[in-house]
Scaffold this motif. Structure first.
Motif, mmCIF file in Angstrom:
data_model
loop_
_atom_site.group_PDB
_atom_site.id
_atom_site.type_symbol
_atom_site.label_atom_id
_atom_site.label_comp_id
_atom_site.label_asym_id
_atom_site.label_seq_id
_atom_site.Cartn_x
_atom_site.Cartn_y
_atom_site.Cartn_z
ATOM 1 N N GLY A 134 -5.366 15.717 -16.796
ATOM 2 C CA GLY A 134 -4.097 15.834 -17.499
ATOM 3 C C GLY A 134 -4.141 15.398 -18.943
ATOM 4 N N PRO A 135 -2.960 15.168 -19.524
ATOM 5 C CA PRO A 135 -2.890 14.887 -20.966
ATOM 6 C C PRO A 135 -3.521 13.565 -21.374
ATOM 7 C CG PRO A 135 -0.747 14.588 -19.938
ATOM 8 C CD PRO A 135 -1.625 15.215 -18.909
ATOM 9 N N GLY A 136 -3.645 12.634 -20.432
ATOM 10 C CA GLY A 136 -4.219 11.332 -20.768
ATOM 11 C C GLY A 136 -3.231 10.463 -21.513
ATOM 12 N N MET A 137 -3.634 9.223 -21.767
ATOM 13 C CA MET A 137 -2.780 8.240 -22.439
ATOM 14 C C MET A 137 -3.552 7.591 -23.576
ATOM 15 S SD MET A 137 -1.081 6.457 -19.058
ATOM 16 C CE MET A 137 -2.599 6.604 -18.099
ATOM 17 N N ALA A 138 -2.945 7.553 -24.744
ATOM 18 C CA ALA A 138 -3.613 6.953 -25.894
ATOM 19 C C ALA A 138 -3.474 5.438 -25.914
ATOM 20 C CB ALA A 138 -3.044 7.541 -27.192
ATOM 21 N N ASP A 139 -2.349 4.900 -25.396
ATOM 22 C CA ASP A 139 -2.071 3.467 -25.429
ATOM 23 C C ASP A 139 -1.821 3.002 -24.000
ATOM 24 O OD1 ASP A 139 -1.125 0.904 -25.744
ATOM 25 O OD2 ASP A 139 0.165 1.367 -27.455
ATOM 26 N N LEU A 140 -2.881 2.513 -23.340
ATOM 27 C CA LEU A 140 -2.751 2.122 -21.938
ATOM 28 C C LEU A 140 -1.817 0.937 -21.762
ATOM 29 C CD1 LEU A 140 -6.398 2.482 -20.597
ATOM 30 C CD2 LEU A 140 -4.479 4.058 -20.365
ATOM 31 N N VAL A 141 -1.864 -0.048 -22.662
ATOM 32 C CA VAL A 141 -1.002 -1.223 -22.529
ATOM 33 C C VAL A 141 0.456 -0.805 -22.564
ATOM 34 C CG1 VAL A 141 -0.316 -3.403 -23.591
ATOM 35 C CG2 VAL A 141 -2.737 -2.757 -23.500
ATOM 36 N N HIS A 142 0.808 0.091 -23.479
ATOM 37 C CA HIS A 142 2.183 0.568 -23.590
ATOM 38 C C HIS A 142 2.561 1.397 -22.371
ATOM 39 C CE1 HIS A 142 5.918 1.875 -25.285
ATOM 40 N NE2 HIS A 142 5.529 3.129 -25.426
ATOM 41 N N SER A 143 1.632 2.216 -21.884
ATOM 42 C CA SER A 143 1.928 3.085 -20.747
ATOM 43 C C SER A 143 2.142 2.297 -19.466
ATOM 44 C CB SER A 143 0.784 4.086 -20.541
ATOM 45 O OG SER A 143 0.636 4.931 -21.663
ATOM 46 N N LEU A 152 0.825 -1.202 0.000
ATOM 47 C CA LEU A 152 0.000 0.000 0.000
ATOM 48 C C LEU A 152 0.860 1.254 0.000
ATOM 49 C CD1 LEU A 152 -2.792 1.355 0.206
ATOM 50 C CD2 LEU A 152 -2.608 1.138 2.691
ATOM 51 N N SER A 153 1.959 1.242 0.735
ATOM 52 C CA SER A 153 2.848 2.395 0.781
ATOM 53 C C SER A 153 3.417 2.700 -0.601
ATOM 54 C CB SER A 153 3.978 2.133 1.776
ATOM 55 O OG SER A 153 4.861 3.240 1.836
ATOM 56 N N ILE A 154 3.856 1.651 -1.304
ATOM 57 C CA ILE A 154 4.371 1.844 -2.668
ATOM 58 C C ILE A 154 3.264 2.348 -3.583
ATOM 59 C CG2 ILE A 154 5.307 0.632 -4.676
ATOM 60 C CD1 ILE A 154 6.694 -1.280 -2.673
ATOM 61 N N LEU A 155 2.095 1.744 -3.458
ATOM 62 C CA LEU A 155 0.957 2.119 -4.302
ATOM 63 C C LEU A 155 0.589 3.588 -4.111
ATOM 64 C CD1 LEU A 155 -1.163 0.825 -6.217
ATOM 65 C CD2 LEU A 155 -2.565 0.398 -4.193
ATOM 66 N N ALA A 156 0.471 4.018 -2.859
ATOM 67 C CA ALA A 156 0.108 5.407 -2.580
ATOM 68 C C ALA A 156 1.174 6.361 -3.100
ATOM 69 C CB ALA A 156 -0.086 5.595 -1.081
ATOM 70 N N ALA A 157 2.444 6.003 -2.901
ATOM 71 C CA ALA A 157 3.527 6.872 -3.364
ATOM 72 C C ALA A 157 3.523 7.000 -4.883
ATOM 73 C CB ALA A 157 4.867 6.328 -2.870
ATOM 74 N N GLU A 158 3.317 5.881 -5.578
ATOM 75 C CA GLU A 158 3.334 5.923 -7.043
ATOM 76 C C GLU A 158 2.135 6.682 -7.599
ATOM 77 O OE1 GLU A 158 5.643 5.169 -8.966
ATOM 78 O OE2 GLU A 158 6.962 3.846 -7.817
ATOM 79 N N MET A 159 0.937 6.418 -7.045
ATOM 80 C CA MET A 159 -0.257 7.085 -7.568
ATOM 81 C C MET A 159 -0.203 8.589 -7.314
ATOM 82 S SD MET A 159 -3.253 4.279 -6.690
ATOM 83 C CE MET A 159 -4.580 5.248 -7.416
ATOM 84 N N ALA A 160 0.173 8.982 -6.095
ATOM 85 C CA ALA A 160 0.272 10.415 -5.810
ATOM 86 C C ALA A 160 1.425 11.045 -6.574
ATOM 87 C CB ALA A 160 0.449 10.618 -4.306
ATOM 88 N N GLY A 161 2.537 10.329 -6.680
ATOM 89 C CA GLY A 161 3.670 10.865 -7.436
ATOM 90 C C GLY A 161 3.342 11.069 -8.900
ATOM 91 N N ASN A 162 2.579 10.146 -9.491
ATOM 92 C CA ASN A 162 2.166 10.321 -10.888
ATOM 93 C C ASN A 162 1.328 11.582 -11.065
ATOM 94 O OD1 ASN A 162 3.466 8.100 -11.953
ATOM 95 N ND2 ASN A 162 1.686 6.744 -11.793
ATOM 96 N N HIS A 216 2.597 14.260 -13.722
ATOM 97 C CA HIS A 216 1.918 14.227 -15.019
ATOM 98 C C HIS A 216 0.600 14.988 -15.070
ATOM 99 C CE1 HIS A 216 4.706 11.008 -16.140
ATOM 100 N NE2 HIS A 216 4.356 10.368 -15.038
ATOM 101 N N ALA A 217 -0.030 15.224 -13.928
ATOM 102 C CA ALA A 217 -1.443 15.583 -13.933
ATOM 103 C C ALA A 217 -1.674 17.080 -13.963
ATOM 104 C CB ALA A 217 -2.149 14.982 -12.719
ATOM 105 N N ASP A 218 -2.876 17.420 -14.370
ATOM 106 C CA ASP A 218 -3.422 18.761 -14.236
ATOM 107 C C ASP A 218 -4.655 18.641 -13.338
ATOM 108 O OD1 ASP A 218 -4.083 21.428 -14.550
ATOM 109 O OD2 ASP A 218 -5.115 21.109 -16.458
ATOM 110 N N GLN A 219 -4.701 19.422 -12.245
ATOM 111 C CA GLN A 219 -5.809 19.362 -11.285
ATOM 112 C C GLN A 219 -5.977 17.957 -10.728
ATOM 113 O OE1 GLN A 219 -9.449 21.476 -12.681
ATOM 114 N NE2 GLN A 219 -8.266 21.958 -14.522
ATOM 115 N N GLY A 220 -4.881 17.341 -10.336
ATOM 116 C CA GLY A 220 -4.930 15.985 -9.824
ATOM 117 C C GLY A 220 -5.448 15.917 -8.398
ATOM 118 N N VAL A 221 -6.373 14.989 -8.153
ATOM 119 C CA VAL A 221 -6.898 14.743 -6.808
ATOM 120 C C VAL A 221 -6.891 13.242 -6.565
ATOM 121 C CG1 VAL A 221 -8.308 16.824 -6.701
ATOM 122 C CG2 VAL A 221 -9.293 14.716 -7.623
#
Length: 342
Positions: free
Chosen positions: A93-102, A52-62, A66-71
């Motif tokens: 934010g800008p979004g992702m066109a290819d989720l599998v690649h991202s 959970l600690s890794i998950l929270a850090a990665e999601m908030a860090g992203n 990358h984000a605009d108006q991220g919550v």
């Protein structure tokens, strides 16, 4: 919404969850620390706390990178057997066109190692993601102490009026003799008294008899007489009959959405659950396994169109609900959305 350092568990976190506006690294760190404290409160195993600690850090860090108006919404999820932690990251934010690649490790848009989304998939017990270039991304993930439950066929999300710590909107889901019943409640006004009315609606719904929606709504009307009152609707999805049965009082919007975005509105009658009603009537609408039922409060503008989001109708109810809240929810009122399918 919260930001900055967190000294203790924020008020309401064990009930409806807490929103964070994630625009800087300090808030991302606060999200991680709060998630760890919540995991300790729920007595999650050490291995899952680390996940959970890794998950929270990665999601908030992203969101910071990358984000605009991220919550991000952090909240408890429960089954009769166990409790887990859910995180929902939402951005414009800008979004992702290819989720599998991202999602693949090594992909990055800002020159970093690009391991964030891959780590989120690995560390979570369950996750779902939807992104549209130019519109933004919604990412939901859960961490459970043991074997995760089956993916939810109904889920919702609420957000308080800007400046309020609690939302007057609430939702609930239950099984009644093999049929899925869904509640959406919008307490009159906003703040603590509105939240108290919707909390009572949820309690009354949870212990109501296994009866059709009109009977359940009558039960709620009696139970909520000591509260401020609320707009409330109850839907029942019956796979054997291929029907959704619906009863509502007040300004709750109920819609059946079919592939391609075709919408069929469901009828709520005028009234205030707990105080004013002329009649309570139930209406039946045909539904197929490809359809979804969307219910929301008047804090969500009713001009949304799921056809604007390619592939979203195939996603989890939670990600559908969070996407609608992001793009159709207003900041001038509490807002809530719940989505269900057969």
């Amino acid at each position: 919404m919260s930001g900055g350092a967190v000294a203790s568990l924020p008020e309401g976190l064990l009930d409806g969850g807490v929103w964070f506006r994630v625009e800087e690294a300090a808030t991302a760190s606060a999200v991680r620390r709060t998630a760890e404290r919540l995991a300790a409160e729920l007595v999650l195993p050490e291995r899952r706390v680390n996940d959970l600690s890794i998950l929270a850090a990665e999601m908030a860090g992203n969101l910071v990178k990358h984000a605009d108006q991220g919550v991000l919404l952090l909240r408890v999820v429960r089954t009769p057997e166990q409790a887990g932690v859910e995180l929902i990251a939402v951005d414009h934010g800008p979004g992702m066109a290819d989720l599998v690649h991202s999602i693949g490790d090594g992909h990055s848009t800002v020159g970093t190692l690009g391991i964030g989304l891959g780590a989120i998939v690995r560390q979570s017990s369950w996750c779902d993601l939807h992104s549209v270039p130019g519109k933004g991304t919604v990412l939901a993930a859960q961490v459970w102490p043991g074997e995760p439950p089956l993916p939810a066929r109904a889920a919702g999300i609420t957000r308080p009026l800007t400046g309020e710590p609690v939302s007057g909107d609430a939702f609930a889901v239950r099984e009644a003799e093999g049929r899925r019943q869904v509640l959406m409640s919008d307490g009159l006004g906003h703040g603590g008294l509105a939240a108290a009315a919707s909390h009572e609606a949820v309690r009354a719904f949870t212990d109501a008899p296994a009866a059709p929606p009109a009977t359940v709504l009558e039960h709620l009307h009696r139970r909520m007489s000591h509260t401020r009152g609320a707009a409330v609707a109850v839907a029942e999805l019956d796979p054997d009959a291929g029907l959704v049965r619906y009863a509502g009082l007040g300004n709750i919007s109920g819609t059946v959405v079919s592939p391609g975005g075709t919408r069929r509105g469901m009828i709520s009658l005028p009234g205030i659950t707990g105080h004013q009603r002329r009649q309570i009537r139930q209406y039946d609408y045909p539904i197929t396994p490809e359809d979804v039922v969307v219910m929301h409060s008047d804090g969500v503008v009713d001009r949304w169109n799921l056809a604007d989001y390619p592939g979203l109708l195939l996603g989890s109810p939670l990600v559908i609900a969070a996407t609608l809240l992001r793009d159709a929810g207003t900041r001038r009122d509490d807002a809530g959305v719940v989505v269900a399918r057969l």
